[in-house]
Design an enzyme around this catalytic site. Sequence first.
Site, mmCIF file in Angstrom:
data_model
loop_
_atom_site.group_PDB
_atom_site.id
_atom_site.type_symbol
_atom_site.label_atom_id
_atom_site.label_comp_id
_atom_site.label_asym_id
_atom_site.label_seq_id
_atom_site.Cartn_x
_atom_site.Cartn_y
_atom_site.Cartn_z
ATOM 1 C CG ASP A 106 -52.089 29.137 82.557
ATOM 2 O OD1 ASP A 106 -52.075 27.907 82.366
ATOM 3 O OD2 ASP A 106 -53.012 29.871 82.156
ATOM 4 C CG ASN A 145 -67.209 22.420 77.813
ATOM 5 O OD1 ASN A 145 -67.854 21.364 77.722
ATOM 6 N ND2 ASN A 145 -65.897 22.426 77.991
ATOM 7 N NE ARG A 176 -49.928 23.124 83.070
ATOM 8 C CZ ARG A 176 -51.148 23.029 82.569
ATOM 9 N NH1 ARG A 176 -51.628 23.990 81.799
ATOM 10 N NH2 ARG A 176 -51.885 21.963 82.807
ATOM 11 C CG HIS A 228 -56.464 28.927 80.888
ATOM 12 N ND1 HIS A 228 -55.220 28.546 81.326
ATOM 13 C CD2 HIS A 228 -57.193 27.775 80.799
ATOM 14 C CE1 HIS A 228 -55.188 27.230 81.485
ATOM 15 N NE2 HIS A 228 -56.374 26.735 81.169
ATOM 16 N NE ARG A 282 -56.120 21.829 75.477
ATOM 17 C CZ ARG A 282 -55.155 22.656 75.110
ATOM 18 N NH1 ARG A 282 -54.999 22.965 73.827
ATOM 19 N NH2 ARG A 282 -54.341 23.189 76.003
ATOM 20 C CB ALA A 299 -59.689 14.227 85.434
ATOM 21 C CB VAL A 300 -60.439 19.172 86.781
ATOM 22 C CG1 VAL A 300 -60.119 20.456 87.529
ATOM 23 C CG2 VAL A 300 -59.536 19.038 85.565
ATOM 24 N N GLY A 301 -62.462 17.897 88.825
ATOM 25 C CA GLY A 301 -63.359 18.098 89.962
ATOM 26 C C GLY A 301 -62.989 17.199 91.139
ATOM 27 C CG ASP A 314 -70.410 14.020 87.061
ATOM 28 O OD1 ASP A 314 -69.257 14.501 86.955
ATOM 29 O OD2 ASP A 314 -71.036 13.536 86.084
ATOM 30 N NE ARG A 333 -56.317 25.632 78.110
ATOM 31 C CZ ARG A 333 -55.047 25.829 77.739
ATOM 32 N NH1 ARG A 333 -54.769 26.447 76.605
ATOM 33 N NH2 ARG A 333 -54.059 25.405 78.499
HETATM 34 N N1 LIG Z 1 -59.232 26.314 83.592
HETATM 35 C C1 LIG Z 1 -58.266 25.415 83.648
HETATM 36 O O1 LIG Z 1 -57.115 25.725 83.946
HETATM 37 C C2 LIG Z 1 -58.583 23.973 83.364
HETATM 38 C C3 LIG Z 1 -57.674 22.962 83.697
HETATM 39 C C4 LIG Z 1 -58.009 21.641 83.420
HETATM 40 C C5 LIG Z 1 -59.241 21.327 82.848
HETATM 41 N N2 LIG Z 1 -60.091 22.341 82.547
HETATM 42 C C6 LIG Z 1 -61.405 22.074 81.984
HETATM 43 O O2 LIG Z 1 -62.228 21.502 83.010
HETATM 44 C C7 LIG Z 1 -63.241 20.700 82.414
HETATM 45 C C8 LIG Z 1 -63.267 19.324 83.067
HETATM 46 O O3 LIG Z 1 -62.094 18.615 82.768
HETATM 47 P P1 LIG Z 1 -61.922 17.106 83.286
HETATM 48 O O4 LIG Z 1 -60.598 16.659 82.861
HETATM 49 O O5 LIG Z 1 -62.301 17.045 84.733
HETATM 50 O O6 LIG Z 1 -63.050 16.369 82.412
HETATM 51 P P2 LIG Z 1 -63.813 15.008 82.796
HETATM 52 O O7 LIG Z 1 -64.457 14.537 81.551
HETATM 53 O O8 LIG Z 1 -62.901 14.092 83.519
HETATM 54 O O9 LIG Z 1 -64.933 15.488 83.828
HETATM 55 C C9 LIG Z 1 -65.988 16.323 83.464
HETATM 56 C C10 LIG Z 1 -67.197 15.878 84.254
HETATM 57 O O10 LIG Z 1 -68.262 16.806 84.008
HETATM 58 C C11 LIG Z 1 -69.464 16.045 84.101
HETATM 59 N N3 LIG Z 1 -70.577 16.785 83.511
HETATM 60 C C12 LIG Z 1 -70.845 17.005 82.206
HETATM 61 N N4 LIG Z 1 -71.962 17.730 82.081
HETATM 62 C C13 LIG Z 1 -72.412 17.981 83.325
HETATM 63 C C14 LIG Z 1 -73.521 18.692 83.848
HETATM 64 N N5 LIG Z 1 -74.405 19.307 83.060
HETATM 65 N N6 LIG Z 1 -73.666 18.746 85.184
HETATM 66 C C15 LIG Z 1 -72.785 18.147 86.007
HETATM 67 N N7 LIG Z 1 -71.719 17.453 85.565
HETATM 68 C C16 LIG Z 1 -71.529 17.378 84.242
HETATM 69 C C17 LIG Z 1 -69.135 14.756 83.371
HETATM 70 O O11 LIG Z 1 -70.053 13.711 83.669
HETATM 71 C C18 LIG Z 1 -67.721 14.492 83.871
HETATM 72 O O12 LIG Z 1 -67.710 13.632 84.994
HETATM 73 C C19 LIG Z 1 -62.920 20.683 80.923
HETATM 74 O O13 LIG Z 1 -63.700 21.653 80.252
HETATM 75 C C20 LIG Z 1 -61.457 21.072 80.862
HETATM 76 O O14 LIG Z 1 -61.083 21.642 79.633
HETATM 77 C C21 LIG Z 1 -59.796 23.646 82.781
HETATM 78 O O1 LIG Z 2 -55.141 22.143 78.450
HETATM 79 C C1 LIG Z 2 -56.341 22.018 78.679
HETATM 80 O O2 LIG Z 2 -57.188 21.907 77.786
HETATM 81 C C2 LIG Z 2 -56.818 21.943 80.102
HETATM 82 C C3 LIG Z 2 -56.379 23.093 80.939
HETATM 83 O O3 LIG Z 2 -56.840 24.309 80.434
HETATM 84 C C4 LIG Z 2 -54.901 23.093 81.202
HETATM 85 O O4 LIG Z 2 -54.271 24.117 80.972
HETATM 86 O O5 LIG Z 2 -54.396 22.071 81.692
#
Ligand SMILES: NC(=O)c1ccc[n+]([C@@H]2O[C@H](COP(=O)([O-])OP(=O)(O)OC[C@H]3O[C@@H](n4cnc5c(N)ncnc54)[C@H](O)[C@@H]3O)[C@@H](O)[C@H]2O)c1
Ligand SMILES: O=C(O)C[C@H](O)C(=O)O
Length: 312
Positions: A148, A95, A151, A175, A82, A10-12, A32, A88
């Site tokens: 943040d 992770n 937001r 965070h 999560r 989703a995020v990537g 991925d 988190r």
């Molecule tokens: N820092 C922030 O503000 C923030 C904001 C949102 C999400 N996040 C974090 O970002 C991460 C991803 O969230 P998401 O919603 O995209 O999750 P998601 O499950 O939609 O996507 C994660 C992707 O990572 C891939 N993956 C897993 N292991 C891997 C590896 N070894 N090599 C390559 N790809 C791999 C999975 O196949 C999946 O497609 C989570 O840890 C989430 O908590 C952080």
């Molecule tokens: O809330 C989460 O776990 C994902 C991310 O860190 C966010 O703030 O949206």
Amino acid sequence: MKITVVGAGAVGATCADNIARKELAEELILLDIREGFAEGKAIDMMQTAALLEFDTKIKGVTNDYAATADSEVVVITSGLPRKPGMTREELIGVNAGIVKSVTENILKHSPNTIIIVVSNPMDTMNYLTLKSSGLPKNRVIGMGGALDSARFKYYLSQELGCSPADLNAVVIGGHGDTTMIPLINHATWNSIPVTQFLSKEQQDKIVADTMVGGATLTKLIGTSAWYAPGAGTAFMVESIVRDQKKLISCGVALDGEYGQKDISLVVPVVLGKNGWEKIVDFKLTADEQASFNKSADAVRAMNNVLADSNLI
Ligand SMILES: NC(=O)c1ccc[n+]([C@@H]2O[C@H](COP(=O)([O-])OP(=O)(O)OC[C@H]3O[C@@H](n4cnc5c(N)ncnc54)[C@H](O)[C@@H]3O)[C@@H](O)[C@H]2O)c1
Ligand SMILES: O=C(O)C[C@H](O)C(=O)O
């Protein structure tokens, strides 16, 4: 310019979409571990090029790090998000291993890249990348504060009935639901302190809502958010690749700044072509500094888990 985004979830994917729409790179690799997943997302995005009129070439690959060679910026989003009710920090067990192995693979092909760490728990994942990559500290940057702070502006704009674009508002600290510090006393509406327009009760609610902004969305959606996280990350990428020198809250290695050492925490930094180029001192009040120190203690406790697990 070549950019890689690791993790096509989703995020990537949202981050890649924003990078392409803004044409921040000629070449964008989406990687991925899941067979065919990044390839599919990349083709879907490329099929918007005729409609959105961008020239960025997006290529999806399954774990093929050779395809990422010579990337100038790499965004790491791989890892579990999560679920409702989780923190988190509970994601660290899975992770940390993912982020460490991704970083090692990336550096084999792009040894001088700038890495933006998004995977959670971000403060500790960024610290892990700093420690395990050997990259100069300015080239390892955590994404959290950009999101943040956006937001924080959203909640302020809802209460003030104003445009979020007219607001200056910054979140520092960690965070995490309890570690982030929205600096309400420094927030302004076109340079007028927002505290002039809001009761103490309104201010406290905005701060509290901002701190649990991610948890609120996770409860509503069933997984964590991605539109603002993807946009926040692309916002940072843009400041780097266009050398905009924007002042953005980012996770960076502190070496005495804000009274902390040997830790990654979110502080305002200038982002440009060299990564984070300067930490800006906001001159915290005694109460704000006490909150910052408390956040540092909590993040440090999580960082110690890395050492206990022999990850650093
Ligand atoms: N820092 C922030 O503000 C923030 C904001 C949102 C999400 N996040 C974090 O970002 C991460 C991803 O969230 P998401 O919603 O995209 O999750 P998601 O499950 O939609 O996507 C994660 C992707 O990572 C891939 N993956 C897993 N292991 C891997 C590896 N070894 N090599 C390559 N790809 C791999 C999975 O196949 C999946 O497609 C989570 O840890 C989430 O908590 C952080
Ligand atoms: O809330 C989460 O776990 C994902 C991310 O860190 C966010 O703030 O949206």
